[in-house]
Enzyme design. Structure first.
Site, PDB file in Angstrom:
ATOM      1  NE  ARG A 140      -2.659   4.697   0.299  1.00  0.00           N
ATOM      2  CZ  ARG A 140      -3.221   3.510   0.066  1.00  0.00           C
ATOM      3  NH1 ARG A 140      -2.479   2.503  -0.371  1.00  0.00           N
ATOM      4  NH2 ARG A 140      -4.522   3.332   0.240  1.00  0.00           N
ATOM      5  CG  ASP A 178      -5.315  -7.170   1.965  1.00  0.00           C
ATOM      6  OD1 ASP A 178      -6.479  -7.246   1.519  1.00  0.00           O
ATOM      7  OD2 ASP A 178      -4.549  -6.228   1.691  1.00  0.00           O
ATOM      8  CB  SER A 193     -13.096   0.544   0.810  1.00  0.00           C
ATOM      9  OG  SER A 193     -12.181   0.626  -0.264  1.00  0.00           O
ATOM     10  CB  SER A 209      -0.889   0.024   1.244  1.00  0.00           C
ATOM     11  OG  SER A 209      -1.809  -1.018   1.188  1.00  0.00           O
ATOM     12  CD  GLN A 263      -8.248  -1.174  -3.117  1.00  0.00           C
ATOM     13  OE1 GLN A 263      -9.245  -1.425  -3.809  1.00  0.00           O
ATOM     14  NE2 GLN A 263      -7.230  -2.008  -3.018  1.00  0.00           N
ATOM     15  NE  ARG A 317      -7.763 -12.529  -1.359  1.00  0.00           N
ATOM     16  CZ  ARG A 317      -6.996 -11.460  -1.238  1.00  0.00           C
ATOM     17  NH1 ARG A 317      -7.131 -10.664  -0.200  1.00  0.00           N
ATOM     18  NH2 ARG A 317      -6.086 -11.193  -2.144  1.00  0.00           N
ATOM     19  CE  LYS A 322     -10.357  -6.972   0.104  1.00  0.00           C
ATOM     20  NZ  LYS A 322      -9.976  -5.582   0.015  1.00  0.00           N
TER      21      LYS A 322
HETATM   22  C1  S3P Z   1      -5.560  -1.403   0.014  1.00  0.00           C
HETATM   23  C2  S3P Z   1      -6.800  -1.449   0.612  1.00  0.00           C
HETATM   24  C3  S3P Z   1      -7.546  -2.686   0.865  1.00  0.00           C
HETATM   25  C4  S3P Z   1      -6.668  -3.918   0.680  1.00  0.00           C
HETATM   26  C5  S3P Z   1      -5.786  -3.831  -0.522  1.00  0.00           C
HETATM   27  C6  S3P Z   1      -4.871  -2.632  -0.425  1.00  0.00           C
HETATM   28  C7  S3P Z   1      -4.910  -0.095  -0.160  1.00  0.00           C
HETATM   29  O1  S3P Z   1      -8.624  -2.786  -0.031  1.00  0.00           O
HETATM   30  O2  S3P Z   1      -7.484  -5.080   0.599  1.00  0.00           O
HETATM   31  O3  S3P Z   1      -4.977  -5.001  -0.636  1.00  0.00           O
HETATM   32  O4  S3P Z   1      -3.690  -0.073  -0.364  1.00  0.00           O
HETATM   33  O5  S3P Z   1      -5.602   0.913  -0.104  1.00  0.00           O
HETATM   34  P1  S3P Z   1     -10.042  -2.063   0.275  1.00  0.00           P
HETATM   35  O6  S3P Z   1      -9.763  -0.637   0.376  1.00  0.00           O
HETATM   36  O7  S3P Z   1     -10.905  -2.362  -0.908  1.00  0.00           O
HETATM   37  O8  S3P Z   1     -10.545  -2.685   1.522  1.00  0.00           O
END
Ligand code: S3P
Length: 683
Positions: free
Chosen positions: A43, A334, A186, A39, A188, A365, A361
């Site tokens: 970024r 995760d 989330s 992550s 993301q 999963r 995912k």
């Molecule tokens: C992530 C957010 C998570 C995670 C993904 C990485 C990120 O997903 O499952 O592997 O780096 O922002 P979600 O935001 O959909 O929960």
């Protein structure tokens, strides 16, 4: 921690394979670390690009997912230098400022990376040029409406069929700040909205039902944006001037999780995983494993560029099942695949509910993990929003080939499960995406003295005589360019030897000795036939006689003889692959074959086929007599105690009574394609 005696394996070569088997060593000790956080790595490329000045990143995760983000930023006109080729672990991102990105001349490929697609959606939605994001097969079915909806509210113009990729972002002239109440926790979604918010006047905020990982807000603050966090709400002031940073990416807790579970369920482990990011929004896996009785201790805790980092000591533990507290789900989102493996090794019931997100995912999963664990003999079931697993700390798993379905985390979780089962034959397919998050996984396993072996795949084709399995097997082997094992020929050659030596079919001791000493050789002839040599003589014609077939069926139940012939058959498993034709290939000899086929046909149809064959050879027999023989043999074969002729539980049964050989071949190749073993069919 490296083991000097370990076998050298070419890991990049291995990563191209899809099927693996791991074996652990009796003691796991030492200090090691895992690659950089995924992550934070994503970024660092995005914010580095939008900043003024040169952002230097150390510890960047060079996995396929993060490299996809890096490449996309390059395609958008950002100069990114990677010094790794010169032996220096540093990436320099020459920031272009908030409004400096350029139109790309191609579509932008996120590969398997959901994070890349969702975060970049926020960025591209706010640009004054058009761009298109695409992804691989798995990413192209993942839900994107969760970002399309808020971004559209902000004024973005996004084209998408059915709310999935490809996503086209039309040039945007005016993105507006919003106050978004996200229905899901989330990071993301939150990050996509905040990224778009950077290009809007005023303050954009996102509130979520539970706290998701907070790397975006932490890093944005570090780059100089005005960020405010109040409980579950994060706000950013638009149009900031972001300034380049030096970023040290800590090790990824999601990758460390595989080794935490490995250490806990291992009989004699005591090791330290160093320098792991233990950010409060990511450390759910530690709390859950500790609640299960796991001996996990954090040492040397410190702050590094706004992130908490620690060394994690892991010691073998007797785990117990728990009901996972809902509050911990987002911070362990995760890690559930590998937590399910821990649960299988934990005594009592492990229950997870409220985790519907796991279905969206890289794979579903819940379905993938429960399906694989069931195959391994674990008592478990899926729930609409979670799973129940009833394990035991001494669990012995079944022999099976389990499927990670191309989901990196599921594949690695099954590999962790498989390597702690000495004496069992477990293999894992669908491993081809491991490099999306953990390119060094196998190397690290090897460093821990875990013996990793890429497996040569096997397709087993079993069934009684007259179903067309000999011809089908030869054609499948030819289409795939694989080796062929005609195991029936081994038994018929044994029968021929028994006849020649005057052995009685029930003389177990003599048959065992004969099997151990049999001088048998196979050669592939020019016209792709297999020539069989017994004691140096080619015996193909004798092997086809009725007398030989009869004797083969009579000696077949002999246990000691079959055991003596087992290794001889296994030796045929050679790269690039093996098609094994016989009666117990899927049930006994190659139990973890990734594809098992069982051919059947009515006794009448088989008698007809045999009659035609014999007539062509000028042999005159009555169909009625052949039918009687076939029925008697079927009964003997399917009711015998040792290796009876039955389909394996996971075999695909094909009735060939009304099918041509071409149709049977087509069906087997289609199954091979579905299992990722063959890529030749047109869809
Ligand atoms: C992530 C957010 C998570 C995670 C993904 C990485 C990120 O997903 O499952 O592997 O780096 O922002 P979600 O935001 O959909 O929960």
């Amino acid at each position: 921690m490296a083991n000097d005696n370990s076998v050298m394996i070419n890991v990049s070569e291995m990563n191209r394979h899809d099927l693996f088997q791991l074996r652990h060593q009796p003691v796991l000790r030492g200090h090691f670390t895992v690659p950089g956080d995924k992550s934070i790595s994503h970024r660092s490329m995005i914010f580095g690009a939008l900043a003024e000045g040169v952002t230097k990143v150390k510890g960047f995760l060079r996995s396929e997912d993060c490299l996809a983000t890096m490449n996309i930023m390059r395609q958008l006109g950002v100069n990114i230098e990677d010094d790794r080729a010169n032996g220096v672990d540093e990436i320099r991102v020459h920031g272009v400022g908030l409004h400096g990105l350029k139109v790309a001349d191609k579509v932008l490929d996120c590969g398997n990376a959901g994070t890349a697609m969702r975060l970049l959606s926020g960025l591209l939605a706010a640009q004054s040029f058009e761009s298109t994001l695409v992804g691989d097969e798995s990413l192209s079915v993942r839900p994107m409406n969760r970002v399309i909806k808020p971004l559209t509210t902000m004024g973005a113009d996004i084209v998408s069929d059915k709310g999935t990729a490809p996503l086209t972002f039309r040039a945007s002239s005016h993105i507006q700040a919003i106050d978004y109440l996200s229905p899901i926790a989330s990071a993301q979604v939150k990050s996509a909205v905040l990224l778009a918010g950077l290009f809007a006047e005023g303050v954009t905020s996102v509130a979520e039902p539970k706290k998701s990982r907070d790397h975006t807000e932490t890093m944005l603050k570090g780059f100089g944006a005005e960020v405010e966090v109040e409980g579950l709400k994060v706000s950013v002031k638009g149009l900031p001037k972001l300034m380049a940073q030096d970023i040290q990416v800590p090790a990824d807790i999601s990758s460390a999780a595989f080794f935490m579970v490995l250490g806990l369920i291992h009989p004699d482990a005591d090791f330290v995983i160093e320098n792991v990011c233990v950010n409060k929004t990511r450390d759910g896996v530690i709390h859950i494993l500790q609640a299960m009785g796991g001996d996990i201790v954090l040492t040397n805790q410190r702050q590094q560029a706004g992130e908490s980092v620690a060394d994690i000591r892991v010691r073998s533990s007797k785990l117990k099942g728990i009901y996972v507290p809902h509050d911990l789900i987002p911070s362990a989102i995760d890690e559930f695949p590998v937590l399910f493996v821990a649960a299988a090794h934990a005594t009592g019931e492990f229950k997870l509910t409220g985790a519907e997100e796991l279905k969206h995912k890289e794979s579903d999963r819940i379905a993938v993990m429960i399906d694989g664990l069931k195959k391994l003999g674990v008592n478990c079931e899926s729930l609409a929003d979670g799973a129940v697993i009833r394990g035991h700390h001494n669990i012995v798993l079944n022999n099976a080939c389990v499927d990670g379905h191309g989901d990196h985390r599921c594949a690695m979780s099954f590999l962790v499960a498989s390597c702690l089962q000495p004496g069992t034959d477990i293999s894992v397919k669908g491993c081809h995406n491991i490099a999306t998050s953990f390119p060094d996984f196998f190397e690290l396993m090897k460093g821990l003295s875990v013996d990793t072996q890429s497996i040569t795949p096997v397709i087993t084709i079993d069934g009684p005589s007259g179903v067309g399995k000999g011809t089908t097997s030869a054609l499948v082997a030819k289409a795939l360019g694989w080796h062929l094992l005609d195991s029936g020929a081994i038994y018929r050659a044994m029968a021929l030897k028994a006849i020649g030596e005057g052995l009685m079919p029930d003389d177990e001791a003599a048959l065992k000795v004969a099997a151990e000493g049999i001088d048998l050789r196979f050669e592939v002839t020019f016209d792709s036939e297999i020539a069989v040599f017994l004691d140096g003589q080619q015996v193909n014609d004798q092997l086809r006689t009725e007398a030989c077939g009869e004797m083969a069926s009579k000696i077949a139940p002999n246990k000691a003889m079959r055991a003596a012939l087992l290794d001889r058959q296994k030796a045929f498993q050679q790269a690039p692959g093996l098609v094994a034709d016989g009666r117990d290939m899927g049930t006994v000899v190659f139990q973890s074959a990734p594809l098992k086929v069982f051919l059947t046909a009515s006794a009448e149809e088989r008698a007809k086929r045999r009659h035609k064959q014999l007539q062509q050879k000028g042999v005159d027999v009555r169909i009625r007599d052949l039918l009687k023989d076939i029925e008697a043999r079927d009964l003997r074969d399917s009711s015998r105690k040792v290796a009876p002729l039955v389909p394996a539980d996971d075999a695909h049964v094909i009735d060939t009574s009304d099918l041509s050989i071409k149709e049977v071949l087509g069906q087997v190749l289609a199954l091979a394609q579905k299992n990722g073993l063959y890529h030749g069919l047109q869809s």
